[in-house]
Design a protein around this motif. Structure first.
Motif, PDB file in Angstrom:
ATOM      1  N   UNK A 142       5.630   2.892   1.300  1.00  0.00           N
ATOM      2  CA  UNK A 142       6.092   4.277   1.378  1.00  0.00           C
ATOM      3  C   UNK A 142       5.102   5.241   0.762  1.00  0.00           C
ATOM      4  N   UNK A 143       5.611   6.338   0.191  1.00  0.00           N
ATOM      5  CA  UNK A 143       4.759   7.345  -0.452  1.00  0.00           C
ATOM      6  C   UNK A 143       4.991   7.312  -1.954  1.00  0.00           C
ATOM      7  N   UNK A 144       3.947   7.614  -2.685  1.00  0.00           N
ATOM      8  CA  UNK A 144       4.008   7.646  -4.145  1.00  0.00           C
ATOM      9  C   UNK A 144       3.732   9.080  -4.582  1.00  0.00           C
ATOM     10  N   UNK A 145       4.598   9.644  -5.386  1.00  0.00           N
ATOM     11  CA  UNK A 145       4.437  11.019  -5.837  1.00  0.00           C
ATOM     12  C   UNK A 145       3.735  11.042  -7.178  1.00  0.00           C
ATOM     13  N   UNK A 146       3.111  12.172  -7.464  1.00  0.00           N
ATOM     14  CA  UNK A 146       2.471  12.367  -8.755  1.00  0.00           C
ATOM     15  C   UNK A 146       0.978  12.203  -8.690  1.00  0.00           C
ATOM     16  N   UNK A 147       0.341  12.521  -9.806  1.00  0.00           N
ATOM     17  CA  UNK A 147      -1.109  12.417  -9.900  1.00  0.00           C
ATOM     18  C   UNK A 147      -1.548  10.966  -9.920  1.00  0.00           C
ATOM     19  N   UNK A 148      -2.791  10.765  -9.602  1.00  0.00           N
ATOM     20  CA  UNK A 148      -3.372   9.440  -9.769  1.00  0.00           C
ATOM     21  C   UNK A 148      -3.563   9.256 -11.270  1.00  0.00           C
ATOM     22  N   UNK A 149      -2.875   8.286 -11.833  1.00  0.00           N
ATOM     23  CA  UNK A 149      -2.830   8.142 -13.285  1.00  0.00           C
ATOM     24  C   UNK A 149      -4.184   7.820 -13.902  1.00  0.00           C
ATOM     25  N   UNK A 201     -11.734   4.834   5.041  1.00  0.00           N
ATOM     26  CA  UNK A 201     -10.349   4.357   5.071  1.00  0.00           C
ATOM     27  C   UNK A 201     -10.375   2.955   5.647  1.00  0.00           C
ATOM     28  N   UNK A 202      -9.414   2.137   5.317  1.00  0.00           N
ATOM     29  CA  UNK A 202      -9.429   0.785   5.876  1.00  0.00           C
ATOM     30  C   UNK A 202      -9.088   0.809   7.370  1.00  0.00           C
ATOM     31  N   UNK A 203      -9.967   0.253   8.170  1.00  0.00           N
ATOM     32  CA  UNK A 203      -9.658   0.065   9.587  1.00  0.00           C
ATOM     33  C   UNK A 203      -8.626  -1.055   9.709  1.00  0.00           C
ATOM     34  N   UNK A 250      -3.658   8.390   3.400  1.00  0.00           N
ATOM     35  CA  UNK A 250      -3.797   7.062   2.805  1.00  0.00           C
ATOM     36  C   UNK A 250      -4.555   7.189   1.491  1.00  0.00           C
ATOM     37  N   UNK A 251      -4.049   6.547   0.471  1.00  0.00           N
ATOM     38  CA  UNK A 251      -4.766   6.573  -0.803  1.00  0.00           C
ATOM     39  C   UNK A 251      -5.931   5.593  -0.818  1.00  0.00           C
ATOM     40  N   UNK A 252      -5.870   4.559  -0.013  1.00  0.00           N
ATOM     41  CA  UNK A 252      -6.920   3.542  -0.010  1.00  0.00           C
ATOM     42  C   UNK A 252      -8.190   4.121   0.591  1.00  0.00           C
ATOM     43  N   UNK A 253      -9.313   3.941  -0.113  1.00  0.00           N
ATOM     44  CA  UNK A 253     -10.601   4.438   0.354  1.00  0.00           C
ATOM     45  C   UNK A 253     -11.550   3.290   0.685  1.00  0.00           C
ATOM     46  N   UNK A 254     -11.040   2.118   0.890  1.00  0.00           N
ATOM     47  CA  UNK A 254     -11.820   0.928   1.274  1.00  0.00           C
ATOM     48  C   UNK A 254     -12.955   0.615   0.307  1.00  0.00           C
ATOM     49  N   UNK A 255     -12.682   0.718  -0.976  1.00  0.00           N
ATOM     50  CA  UNK A 255     -13.716   0.356  -1.959  1.00  0.00           C
ATOM     51  C   UNK A 255     -13.853  -1.153  -2.060  1.00  0.00           C
ATOM     52  N   UNK A 305       0.852  -1.186   0.000  1.00  0.00           N
ATOM     53  CA  UNK A 305       0.000   0.000   0.000  1.00  0.00           C
ATOM     54  C   UNK A 305       0.890   1.239   0.000  1.00  0.00           C
ATOM     55  N   UNK A 306       0.445   2.303  -0.669  1.00  0.00           N
ATOM     56  CA  UNK A 306       1.211   3.544  -0.710  1.00  0.00           C
ATOM     57  C   UNK A 306       0.351   4.694  -0.201  1.00  0.00           C
TER      58      UNK A 306
END
Length: 187
Positions: free
Chosen positions: A174-181, A120-122, A85-90, A77-78
């Motif tokens: 870690x962290x991911x830079x840049x736009x969501x592709x 967010x994921x618990x 957190x980028x994860x939105x628990x979809x 996960x990044x």
């Protein structure tokens, strides 16, 4: 109904005992042996070997420099550039996983103005003993929160070490830079 009899071809003594195949295999082995003894074996520089054999000396030399960009290692996960957190628990990665290795328990976000809208994921767990490294979780994620890393060194000593929780997955990713592709109009 007419039958046509097919005669089998006569097999020579050499073909019966597979002499041609055995001699071909021996020739290949002897050729590799001679090249290794002369120090002219293939991939000597790439595998950091001494020239005797073509086997990579594993603990000292690793595949890290030779991995292609499309290599699929362990999923991680990044976080975004802002630390969120980028994860939105979809749960799309959980549903699409053919090995059923991913388990997500959704929960609310407490901080910031997104608390009422986003999730967010618990809990987020990936059982690495079940994971087949297919990359379908990475393809299904609309927020690009899960990526296949280049990490291939994974040696747990018991089952509890093989289950990566959310903290471990963020530590590895870690962290991911840049736009969501997926939402980038210029891509």
């Amino acid at each position: 109904m007419a039958f046509k009899t097919i005669k089998r071809p006569k097999i020579s003594l050499g073909e019966r005992f597979y002499l041609q195949s055995i001699l071909g295999g021996l020739w290949l082995t002897i050729r590799h042996l001679v090249l290794a003894l002369l120090g002219k074996s293939r991939n000597k520089k790439e595998l950091a070997g001494s020239g005797i054999g073509v086997t990579m000396q594993y603990p000292e030399a690793r595949w890290d420099k030779h991995l292609p960009k499309y290599y699929r290692g362990a999923p991680v996960l990044v976080k975004g550039e802002d630390g969120r957190e980028r994860c939105v628990s979809c749960q799309l990665c959980e549903f699409i996983c053919p090995a059923r290795a991913i388990t997500i328990t959704p929960g609310p976000i407490q901080e910031g103005p997104w608390g009422k809208v986003e999730k967010a994921p618990r809990e987020f767990q990936i059982d690495m003993l079940r994971c087949i490294y297919c990359g379908m979780c990475e393809e299904a994620c609309p927020e690009q929160a899960i990526f296949m890393s280049h990490n291939y060194l994974f040696t747990p000593t018991d089952k509890t070490q093989a289950i990566h929780n959310k903290a471990k997955l963020y530590e590895l990713g870690g962290t991911r830079k840049g736009l969501v592709n997926k939402w980038n109009q210029y891509k």
